[in-house]
Design an enzyme around this catalytic site. Sequence first.
Site, PDB file in Angstrom:
ATOM      1  N   PHE A 165       0.821  -1.213   0.000  1.00 35.58           N
ATOM      2  CA  PHE A 165       0.000   0.000   0.000  1.00 35.58           C
ATOM      3  C   PHE A 165       0.854   1.263   0.000  1.00 35.58           C
ATOM      4  O   PHE A 165       1.789   1.393   0.805  1.00 35.58           O
ATOM      5  CB  PHE A 165      -0.894   0.039   1.247  1.00 35.58           C
ATOM      6  CG  PHE A 165      -2.023  -0.947   1.235  1.00 35.58           C
ATOM      7  CD1 PHE A 165      -3.260  -0.609   0.716  1.00 35.58           C
ATOM      8  CD2 PHE A 165      -1.840  -2.228   1.746  1.00 35.58           C
ATOM      9  CE1 PHE A 165      -4.310  -1.520   0.707  1.00 35.58           C
ATOM     10  CE2 PHE A 165      -2.878  -3.146   1.747  1.00 35.58           C
ATOM     11  CZ  PHE A 165      -4.116  -2.794   1.229  1.00 35.58           C
ATOM     12  N   ASP A 166       0.502   2.176  -0.880  1.00 34.67           N
ATOM     13  CA  ASP A 166       0.980   3.543  -0.757  1.00 34.67           C
ATOM     14  C   ASP A 166       0.373   4.116   0.524  1.00 34.67           C
ATOM     15  O   ASP A 166      -0.620   3.579   1.046  1.00 34.67           O
ATOM     16  CB  ASP A 166       0.511   4.328  -1.986  1.00 34.67           C
ATOM     17  CG  ASP A 166       0.887   5.785  -1.938  1.00 34.67           C
ATOM     18  OD1 ASP A 166       2.017   6.100  -1.532  1.00 34.67           O
ATOM     19  OD2 ASP A 166       0.044   6.619  -2.319  1.00 34.67           O
ATOM     20  N   LEU A 167       0.936   5.207   1.036  1.00 36.51           N
ATOM     21  CA  LEU A 167       0.396   5.816   2.260  1.00 36.51           C
ATOM     22  C   LEU A 167      -0.456   7.037   1.932  1.00 36.51           C
ATOM     23  O   LEU A 167      -1.686   7.014   2.094  1.00 36.51           O
ATOM     24  CB  LEU A 167       1.544   6.184   3.202  1.00 36.51           C
ATOM     25  CG  LEU A 167       1.169   6.881   4.513  1.00 36.51           C
ATOM     26  CD1 LEU A 167       0.131   6.094   5.306  1.00 36.51           C
ATOM     27  CD2 LEU A 167       2.409   7.143   5.348  1.00 36.51           C
ATOM     28  N   ASP A 168       0.171   8.107   1.453  1.00 38.32           N
ATOM     29  CA  ASP A 168      -0.553   9.355   1.181  1.00 38.32           C
ATOM     30  C   ASP A 168      -1.528   9.174   0.030  1.00 38.32           C
ATOM     31  O   ASP A 168      -1.155   8.763  -1.072  1.00 38.32           O
ATOM     32  CB  ASP A 168       0.427  10.473   0.828  1.00 38.32           C
ATOM     33  CG  ASP A 168       1.314  10.862   2.000  1.00 38.32           C
ATOM     34  OD1 ASP A 168       0.938  10.569   3.147  1.00 38.32           O
ATOM     35  OD2 ASP A 168       2.374  11.474   1.753  1.00 38.32           O
TER      36      ASP A 168
END
Length: 212
Positions: A7-10
């Site tokens: 998963f990407d965060l932002d």
Amino acid sequence: MFDYYLFDLDGTLTDPAEGITNSFIHALKSFGKEVPSYEKLCTFIGPPLHDTFKNQLGFPEDSIKDAIVKYREHFSVKGLFENQVYDGIEQMLKELKNRGKHLLVATSKAEEFSIRILEHFKLASYFDFICGSNMNLTRSSKEEIIAYALERCGNPDKKSVLMIGDRHYDIEGAHQNGVKACGVLYGYGTREELESAGADYIAEKVLDILDI
């Protein structure tokens, strides 16, 4: 179909708009630069800081490190918590864990900040590893970070891995590593951006990820 979810965060797990835009404003004002509109500032969510200061804000190479220091003056104290988790994220993560999936974070944000953010929102325990960039700006491209995340989880069969993110960097970084990618539309990338980058899947809402 997939056993490892990166998963990407932002723009994927959390909405960081307030903290990131305020941090850019702090940096720009420190250099006496004009502050773009809020809408323009929001387009800076996702790419590595170095790229944004150079390509979007026109900083010369020899001043980019100082600009990032000013950005982090605000971000490290206030900005990282000027943030909110998207509705449905914890439910989605919990369900994936219940299915026996391995979850990782692969973000261009500094790893140190990423860990603090996810611990603050009580999400860190869902992830086997939280992988981000180094504070000294090395390992900052999405291709490098995804490769690092795959290495940390033992280099699994790439057919079992799915990268999830909201910008073209996530899609391109995944494909450069030979893994499939899902673009999410509730973040900061458009359908056109994600499809042009070659997204294998598109999730309009958080819980749509469970159907992929």
